[in-house]
Write an enzyme that holds these catalytic residues in place. Structure first.
Site, PDB file in Angstrom:
ATOM      1  N   HIS A 150      39.297 -12.019  36.824  1.00 58.97           N
ATOM      2  CA  HIS A 150      39.425 -10.648  36.283  1.00 58.97           C
ATOM      3  C   HIS A 150      38.264  -9.754  36.750  1.00 58.97           C
ATOM      4  O   HIS A 150      37.452  -9.299  35.937  1.00 58.97           O
ATOM      5  CB  HIS A 150      39.526 -10.664  34.759  1.00 58.97           C
ATOM      6  CG  HIS A 150      40.229  -9.435  34.209  1.00 58.97           C
ATOM      7  ND1 HIS A 150      41.014  -9.466  33.079  1.00 58.97           N
ATOM      8  CD2 HIS A 150      40.260  -8.151  34.656  1.00 58.97           C
ATOM      9  CE1 HIS A 150      41.483  -8.240  32.841  1.00 58.97           C
ATOM     10  NE2 HIS A 150      41.037  -7.424  33.786  1.00 58.97           N
ATOM     11  N   ARG A 203      47.890  -7.074  34.222  1.00 58.43           N
ATOM     12  CA  ARG A 203      47.706  -7.945  33.068  1.00 58.43           C
ATOM     13  C   ARG A 203      48.538  -9.207  33.285  1.00 58.43           C
ATOM     14  O   ARG A 203      49.685  -9.141  33.740  1.00 58.43           O
ATOM     15  CB  ARG A 203      48.161  -7.252  31.782  1.00 58.43           C
ATOM     16  CG  ARG A 203      47.177  -6.221  31.234  1.00 58.43           C
ATOM     17  CD  ARG A 203      45.888  -6.850  30.706  1.00 58.43           C
ATOM     18  NE  ARG A 203      44.962  -5.861  30.143  1.00 58.43           N
ATOM     19  CZ  ARG A 203      44.024  -5.209  30.845  1.00 58.43           C
ATOM     20  NH1 ARG A 203      43.872  -5.437  32.134  1.00 58.43           N
ATOM     21  NH2 ARG A 203      43.232  -4.350  30.243  1.00 58.43           N
ATOM     22  N   GLU A 209      44.520 -15.775  29.500  1.00 53.74           N
ATOM     23  CA  GLU A 209      43.167 -15.629  30.018  1.00 53.74           C
ATOM     24  C   GLU A 209      42.116 -16.051  28.983  1.00 53.74           C
ATOM     25  O   GLU A 209      42.262 -15.687  27.822  1.00 53.74           O
ATOM     26  CB  GLU A 209      42.992 -14.139  30.359  1.00 53.74           C
ATOM     27  CG  GLU A 209      42.060 -13.868  31.476  1.00 53.74           C
ATOM     28  CD  GLU A 209      42.183 -12.421  31.931  1.00 53.74           C
ATOM     29  OE1 GLU A 209      43.263 -12.039  32.431  1.00 53.74           O
ATOM     30  OE2 GLU A 209      41.213 -11.690  31.757  1.00 53.74           O
TER      31      GLU A 209
HETATM   32  C1  GLV Z   1      40.557  -4.012  32.999  1.00 58.31           C
HETATM   33  O1  GLV Z   1      41.347  -4.911  33.128  1.00 58.31           O
HETATM   34  C2  GLV Z   1      40.932  -2.721  32.514  1.00 58.31           C
HETATM   35  O2  GLV Z   1      42.035  -2.551  31.980  1.00 58.31           O
HETATM   36  O3  GLV Z   1      40.111  -1.811  32.647  1.00 58.31           O
END
Ligand code: GLV
Ligand code: GLV
Length: 336
Positions: A296, A249, A278
């Site tokens: 991502h 993250r 983001e």
């Molecule tokens: C994506 O970032 C997830 O946490 O699955």
């Protein structure tokens, strides 16, 4: 009548799906529930989300949806399950769900290998200047093979530091075995000696990891304890030849401090899949050629997204049918 422990009686429950999922999962939902799905490529705006969840028995949410007290209140007393379509659940206030007797679930395990693949892709790309080289070849600038042309950092045999050694961190470590990379890790939990031996992994303190690693890859949840875990001071503990990889993250890293370190040559490179704000990216970071930046994509494969959708649907339907969901975050809600 909706009974809390048993089935929804006499009617099909209505559930909200905040973005369309792969077709097989949508079909399974539609066979059991009335489905209100948000179409489109961007998240439901907050006001629309709060309006659309009113009266629903369950919802499948994305990491872009904030599930908090306000949303639970807007949903009302029928709501029994929030199935988050992600392994990360920093967007879900699990305690607030528990207080209201709402089961929250995530999608662990099914995305560990895909995410580990992408972490390794970023590690290799950042070390060997893959994105930078691709940009050069496509540009009008001339280039020719040369003894010191676009040298990167060696990967094989270098030390890999894994901050967080859960399922994804260990999946990255399995890849590192093939590259002859010794592994250092931090985690609240130590792994058994047999696991450490098989992965060539040793648990150390964060400072020793940052000082002793050529590559540092982040695999922790985002919590109050990990927000800005990698800040200016900790970046300063890293080797100037080191590479930082983040597929976890964004807010775990102080993005402005990272951009400063890269621009000052205090870090070789970075590979990032996630961002502090983001989808915005720090403009300074965009100016760093040695940062490899992805939108991502950690779990973004056909197979994994289908598996995540199936697991989210399994969780949601199990709760609505009064069965035990496979991956609840607050199993205490299920106790009789
Ligand atoms: C994506 O970032 C997830 O946490 O699955
Ligand atoms: C996620 O599944 C993790 O435990 O790393």
């Amino acid at each position: 009548m909706v009974s809390r422990s048993g089935r929804d009686e006499g009617e099909r429950p209505t559930v909200l799906v905040t973005r369309r999922l792969p077709a097989p999962a949508m079909a399974r939902l539609a066979a059991r529930c009335t489905v209100d799905v948000h179409e489109g490529e961007s998240p439901l705006p907050r006001k629309a989300l709060l309006a659309r969840i009113a009266g629903r028995s369950g919802a499948i949410t994305l990491l872009t949806d904030r599930v908090d007290e306000e949303l639970l209140r807007a949903a009302g007393p029928r709501l029994r399950v929030i199935a988050n379509y992600a392994v990360g659940f920093d967007n879900v206030d699990v305690a607030a769900c528990t207080t209201r007797g709402v089961v929250a679930s995530n999608t662990p395990e099914v995305l560990s290998e895909a995410t580990a693949d992408l972490a390794f892709a970023l590690l290799l790309a950042a070390a060997r200047r893959v994105a930078e080289g691709d940009r050069l070849v496509r540009s009008d600038r001339p280039w020719v093979w040369g003894p010191e042309f676009m040298l990167g950092g060696e990967v094989h045999g270098k030390t890999l530091g894994l901050v967080g050694f859960g399922r994804i961190g260990q999946a990255v470590a399995r890849r590192a075995v093939g590259f002859g990379m010794p592994v250092l890790y931090t985690d609240v939990q130590a792994q058994p000696p047999a696991v450490e031996r098989a992965l060539g992994a040793r648990r150390v303190a964060l400072r020793a990891l940052l000082e002793g690693s050529d590559f540092v890859s982040l695999h922790t949840n985002l919590t109050d304890a990990t927000r800005h875990l990698i800040d200016a001071e900790r970046l300063g503990w890293m080797r100037p030849t080191a590479v930082l990889v983040n597929t976890a993250r964004g807010p775990i890293v102080d993005e402005a401090a990272l951009a400063r370190a890269l621009r000052a040559g205090r870090l070789r490179a970075a590979g990032l899949d996630v961002y502090e704000r983001e989808p915005q990216v720090d403009p300074e970071l965009l100016r760093c050629p040695q940062a490899v930046l992805l939108p991502h994509l950690g779990s973004a494969t056909d197979e994994t997204r289908q598996a995540m959708a199936d697991l989210a649907v399994d969780n949601l339907l199990a709760v609505l049918d009064g069965r035990r969901p496979p991956t609840p975050l607050n199993p205490e809600v299920l106790e009789p």
